[in-house]
Design an enzyme around this catalytic site. Structure first.
Site, PDB file in Angstrom:
ATOM      1  CG  HIS A  64      -1.585  -1.298   1.490  1.00 45.48           C
ATOM      2  ND1 HIS A  64      -2.470  -1.840   0.598  1.00 45.48           N
ATOM      3  CD2 HIS A  64      -1.469  -2.204   2.489  1.00 45.48           C
ATOM      4  CE1 HIS A  64      -2.901  -3.000   1.059  1.00 45.48           C
ATOM      5  NE2 HIS A  64      -2.314  -3.251   2.203  1.00 45.48           N
ATOM      6  CG  HIS A  92       2.868   5.613   6.357  1.00 42.07           C
ATOM      7  ND1 HIS A  92       2.665   5.492   7.721  1.00 42.07           N
ATOM      8  CD2 HIS A  92       1.734   6.160   5.856  1.00 42.07           C
ATOM      9  CE1 HIS A  92       1.453   5.918   8.004  1.00 42.07           C
ATOM     10  NE2 HIS A  92       0.866   6.346   6.903  1.00 42.07           N
ATOM     11  CG  HIS A  94      -1.135   8.303   2.693  1.00 41.34           C
ATOM     12  ND1 HIS A  94      -1.831   7.114   2.659  1.00 41.34           N
ATOM     13  CD2 HIS A  94      -0.692   8.435   3.992  1.00 41.34           C
ATOM     14  CE1 HIS A  94      -1.842   6.570   3.860  1.00 41.34           C
ATOM     15  NE2 HIS A  94      -1.160   7.341   4.688  1.00 41.34           N
ATOM     16  CD  GLU A 104      -4.313   9.136   3.699  1.00 38.45           C
ATOM     17  OE1 GLU A 104      -3.984   8.954   4.894  1.00 38.45           O
ATOM     18  OE2 GLU A 104      -4.857   8.259   3.012  1.00 38.45           O
ATOM     19  CG  HIS A 117       0.249  10.011   7.690  1.00 42.75           C
ATOM     20  ND1 HIS A 117      -0.728   9.278   7.030  1.00 42.75           N
ATOM     21  CD2 HIS A 117      -0.146  11.299   7.617  1.00 42.75           C
ATOM     22  CE1 HIS A 117      -1.663  10.098   6.588  1.00 42.75           C
ATOM     23  NE2 HIS A 117      -1.336  11.348   6.938  1.00 42.75           N
ATOM     24  CB  THR A 198      -6.044   7.324   6.590  1.00 45.31           C
ATOM     25  OG1 THR A 198      -4.695   6.930   6.250  1.00 45.31           O
ATOM     26  CG2 THR A 198      -6.027   8.557   7.466  1.00 45.31           C
TER      27      THR A 198
HETATM   28  N1  LIG Z   1      -2.334   6.279   7.532  1.00 49.66           N
HETATM   29  S1  LIG Z   1      -2.216   6.242   9.101  1.00 49.66           S
HETATM   30  O1  LIG Z   1      -1.130   7.092   9.554  1.00 49.66           O
HETATM   31  O2  LIG Z   1      -3.517   6.566   9.652  1.00 49.66           O
HETATM   32  C1  LIG Z   1      -1.841   4.637   9.601  1.00 49.66           C
HETATM   33  C2  LIG Z   1      -0.923   4.238  10.505  1.00 49.66           C
HETATM   34  C3  LIG Z   1      -0.974   2.861  10.602  1.00 49.66           C
HETATM   35  C4  LIG Z   1      -1.924   2.468   9.761  1.00 49.66           C
HETATM   36  O3  LIG Z   1      -2.479   3.591   9.148  1.00 49.66           O
HETATM   37 ZN   LIG Z   2      -0.886   7.261   6.673  1.00 47.63          ZN
END
Ligand SMILES: NS(=O)(=O)c1ccco1
Ligand SMILES: [Zn+2]
Length: 266
Positions: A64, A92, A94, A104, A117, A198
């Site tokens: 992902h 990570h 997005h 996001e 994030h 998310t």
């Molecule tokens: N995308 S996020 O930062 O909300 C996240 C962290 C772990 C899984 O999803």
């Molecule tokens: Zn994230």
């Protein structure tokens, strides 16, 4: 089939297998800046963090996106809206198929090119990230909006590793330490609200802290993100994305509903 970001398995199908995704405390949201209330209690407890660059261990293609897993020891995030101490677990990003979208969170309806994030868990109350994810005060994610501009030197250390994790499940050691602190904006103004992961299972356990100031990343760096594949080496491509390239991995915004949106700093 495994969740993803295509028409067949994307965000609008997640609630089928992950009912929390249809909850009332979901993320991301559009930040309606007119709704944000400034809060003196936030101003009185500055957000403070400490990271150990040498503790960034491995980078993995989760299918992902890319994710850098960190040894939580030695890290800490305190202050702002947070009670207790949170430790960094992973970070990570997005992005979208072109740089006019990909973040996001949106701000007054405006998308950014990507969003970084930094995921933390409440080590004052829980034993590890997995346990913390099941509690409303378990996690905190620092969000950084990314806009197209100059090459980002710290993120370049991630990009240099992408060729070695091109397929889902592949991971590699992070040899050159990546300092998460260097990926944060200069000014620390932020919005904060109670939300969720998310991605599935979309646990409603995240205190979101989204910095107001975007950080720059280059078009070439965004293109490198999109070269990741969502399927395993040797398997045929399951997703109907153009030859299984992870060209987009952001969840569209959900309603803020009756949640409070607070801000700190201008
Ligand atoms: N995308 S996020 O930062 O909300 C996240 C962290 C772990 C899984 O999803
Ligand atoms: Zn994230």
């Amino acid at each position: 089939a495994e969740w993803g970001y295509t028409k067949r398995n994307g965000p609008f199908t997640w609630a089928k297998n992950y009912p929390t995704a249809a909850g009332i405390r979901q993320s991301p949201v559009d930040i309606d800046t007119a709704l944000a209330t400034s809060d003196s209690s936030l101003e009185s407890k500055p957000l403070r963090w400490k990271y150990v660059p040498q503790n960034t261990r491995t980078i993995v293609n989760s299918g992902h996106g890319w994710r850098v897993d960190v040894d939580s020891e030695g890290s800490e995030l305190v202050g702002g809206p947070l009670e207790g101490t949170y430790k960094l677990q992973q970070f990570h990003c997005h992005w979208g198929s072109s740089s006019d979208k990909g973040s996001e969170h949106t701000v007054d309806g405006q998308s950014y090119a990507a969003e970084l994030h930094l995921v933390h868990w409440n080590s004052s109350k829980y034993a590890d990230c997995g346990e913390a994810a099941d509690y409303p005060d378990g996690l905190t994610v620092l969000g950084v909006l990314l806009k197209v501009g100059a090459k980002n030197p710290e993120l370049q250390k991630v990009i240099d590793l992408i060729p070695s994790i091109s397929h889902r499940g592949e991971k590699t050691e992070v040899k050159e330490a990546i300092d998460p602190a260097k990926m944060l904006p200069k000014t620390l103004s932020y919005w904060t609200y109670l939300g969720s992961l998310t991605v599935p299972p979309c646990n409603e356990s995240v205190t979101w802290i989204l910095f107001k100031e975007p950080v720059e990343v280059s078009e070439e760096q965004l293109a490198a993100f999109r070269s990741l594949r969502c399927y395993k080496r040797g398997e045929e491509c399951p997703c109907d994305e153009v030859d299984g390239l992870l060209i987009s991995n952001y969840r569209p915004t959900l309603p803020l509903g009756t949640r409070e949106l607070r801000e700190c700093g201008s």
